[in-house]
Design a protein around this motif. Structure first.
Motif, PDB file in Angstrom:
ATOM      1  N   UNK A  33      -3.652  -5.118  -6.746  1.00 16.12           N
ATOM      2  CA  UNK A  33      -2.877  -4.799  -7.943  1.00 16.12           C
ATOM      3  C   UNK A  33      -1.996  -3.573  -7.736  1.00 16.12           C
ATOM      4  N   UNK A  34      -2.485  -2.571  -7.031  1.00 18.89           N
ATOM      5  CA  UNK A  34      -1.665  -1.395  -6.729  1.00 18.89           C
ATOM      6  C   UNK A  34      -0.479  -1.755  -5.838  1.00 18.89           C
ATOM      7  N   UNK A  35      -0.708  -2.579  -4.836  1.00 21.06           N
ATOM      8  CA  UNK A  35       0.400  -2.965  -3.965  1.00 21.06           C
ATOM      9  C   UNK A  35       1.415  -3.816  -4.719  1.00 21.06           C
ATOM     10  N   UNK A  36       0.957  -4.693  -5.612  1.00 25.89           N
ATOM     11  CA  UNK A  36       1.883  -5.488  -6.430  1.00 25.89           C
ATOM     12  C   UNK A  36       2.729  -4.578  -7.316  1.00 25.89           C
ATOM     13  N   UNK A  37       2.102  -3.542  -7.878  1.00 23.40           N
ATOM     14  CA  UNK A  37       2.848  -2.613  -8.722  1.00 23.40           C
ATOM     15  C   UNK A  37       3.958  -1.937  -7.929  1.00 23.40           C
TER      16      UNK A  37
ATOM     17  N   UNK B 167      -5.819  -1.562  -0.188  1.00 26.42           N
ATOM     18  CA  UNK B 167      -7.204  -2.041  -0.189  1.00 26.42           C
ATOM     19  C   UNK B 167      -8.092  -1.015   0.515  1.00 26.42           C
ATOM     20  N   UNK B 168      -7.610  -0.466   1.627  1.00 32.57           N
ATOM     21  CA  UNK B 168      -8.360   0.588   2.319  1.00 32.57           C
ATOM     22  C   UNK B 168      -8.527   1.833   1.470  1.00 32.57           C
ATOM     23  N   UNK B 169      -7.469   2.230   0.772  1.00 33.24           N
ATOM     24  CA  UNK B 169      -7.567   3.397  -0.109  1.00 33.24           C
ATOM     25  C   UNK B 169      -8.521   3.143  -1.276  1.00 33.24           C
ATOM     26  N   UNK B 170      -8.491   1.939  -1.815  1.00 31.05           N
ATOM     27  CA  UNK B 170      -9.403   1.610  -2.913  1.00 31.05           C
ATOM     28  C   UNK B 170     -10.853   1.616  -2.423  1.00 31.05           C
ATOM     29  N   UNK B 171     -11.085   1.088  -1.218  1.00 30.27           N
ATOM     30  CA  UNK B 171     -12.437   1.117  -0.636  1.00 30.27           C
ATOM     31  C   UNK B 171     -12.908   2.557  -0.477  1.00 30.27           C
ATOM     32  N   UNK B 172     -12.040   3.417   0.052  1.00 32.10           N
ATOM     33  CA  UNK B 172     -12.360   4.826   0.250  1.00 32.10           C
ATOM     34  C   UNK B 172     -12.654   5.509  -1.082  1.00 32.10           C
ATOM     35  N   UNK B 173     -11.844   5.212  -2.108  1.00 30.87           N
ATOM     36  CA  UNK B 173     -12.043   5.828  -3.420  1.00 30.87           C
ATOM     37  C   UNK B 173     -13.336   5.339  -4.073  1.00 30.87           C
ATOM     38  N   UNK B 174     -13.687   4.081  -3.875  1.00 26.08           N
ATOM     39  CA  UNK B 174     -14.915   3.550  -4.467  1.00 26.08           C
ATOM     40  C   UNK B 174     -16.174   4.091  -3.802  1.00 26.08           C
ATOM     41  N   UNK B 175     -16.037   4.704  -2.637  1.00 21.54           N
ATOM     42  CA  UNK B 175     -17.199   5.284  -1.976  1.00 21.54           C
ATOM     43  C   UNK B 175     -17.787   6.442  -2.780  1.00 21.54           C
ATOM     44  N   UNK B 176     -16.970   7.079  -3.601  1.00 18.10           N
ATOM     45  CA  UNK B 176     -17.460   8.215  -4.394  1.00 18.10           C
ATOM     46  C   UNK B 176     -18.059   7.778  -5.727  1.00 18.10           C
TER      47      UNK B 176
ATOM     48  N   UNK C 178     -12.541  -3.414  -4.381  1.00 13.76           N
ATOM     49  CA  UNK C 178     -11.488  -2.756  -3.610  1.00 13.76           C
ATOM     50  C   UNK C 178     -10.331  -3.702  -3.325  1.00 13.76           C
ATOM     51  N   UNK C 179     -10.607  -4.992  -3.104  1.00 13.57           N
ATOM     52  CA  UNK C 179      -9.538  -5.968  -2.889  1.00 13.57           C
ATOM     53  C   UNK C 179      -8.710  -6.136  -4.156  1.00 13.57           C
ATOM     54  N   UNK C 180      -9.372  -6.260  -5.292  1.00 16.55           N
ATOM     55  CA  UNK C 180      -8.646  -6.445  -6.551  1.00 16.55           C
ATOM     56  C   UNK C 180      -7.812  -5.214  -6.894  1.00 16.55           C
TER      57      UNK C 180
ATOM     58  N   UNK D 230       1.539  -4.807   4.798  1.00 17.16           N
ATOM     59  CA  UNK D 230       1.141  -3.436   5.133  1.00 17.16           C
ATOM     60  C   UNK D 230       0.662  -2.691   3.894  1.00 17.16           C
ATOM     61  N   UNK D 231       1.413  -2.809   2.783  1.00 15.29           N
ATOM     62  CA  UNK D 231       1.002  -2.121   1.557  1.00 15.29           C
ATOM     63  C   UNK D 231      -0.313  -2.662   1.020  1.00 15.29           C
ATOM     64  N   UNK D 232      -0.507  -3.965   1.075  1.00 12.02           N
ATOM     65  CA  UNK D 232      -1.753  -4.549   0.580  1.00 12.02           C
ATOM     66  C   UNK D 232      -2.951  -4.032   1.359  1.00 12.02           C
ATOM     67  N   UNK D 233      -2.847  -4.041   2.685  1.00  9.22           N
ATOM     68  CA  UNK D 233      -3.958  -3.558   3.505  1.00  9.22           C
ATOM     69  C   UNK D 233      -4.197  -2.072   3.279  1.00  9.22           C
ATOM     70  N   UNK D 234      -3.124  -1.299   3.186  1.00 10.13           N
ATOM     71  CA  UNK D 234      -3.272   0.146   2.986  1.00 10.13           C
ATOM     72  C   UNK D 234      -3.929   0.451   1.639  1.00 10.13           C
TER      73      UNK D 234
END
Length: 76
Positions: A56-60, A18-27, A50-52, A12-16
């Motif tokens: 890494x954020x979820x691992x942290x 990755x989605x947040x990173x994708x959203x942030x990279x849109x800007x 966004x996957x990387x 759940x954290x990994x998917x969340x």
């Protein structure tokens, strides 16, 4: 923490994240860095980034959770 709960939380954290990173990279202005910012390769690069970043954020956060649980056992 049971292994099954940790596994589900990890997914759940990994998917969340990755989605947040994708959203942030849109800007991010890829047109300043890439030749074809709207091309397939640019979107693939954005997906990989966004996957990387999300992984890494979820691992942290999972490592932090593990350290917190371990630290709590120190005083028992």
């Amino acid at each position: 923490m049971p292994q099954e709960v940790y596994g589900l939380l990890s997914i759940i954290l990994s998917i969340a994240f990755i989605g947040l990173a994708w959203w942030a990279l849109q800007s991010f202005r890829f047109d300043k860095v890439l030749k074809k910012p709207n091309g397939v390769q640019a979107k693939l690069l954005q997906m990989f980034l966004s996957i990387v970043i999300g992984y890494e954020l979820s691992r942290f956060f999972l490592d932090y959770l593990g350290w917190s649980l371990t630290f709590g056992n120190l005083f028992n």
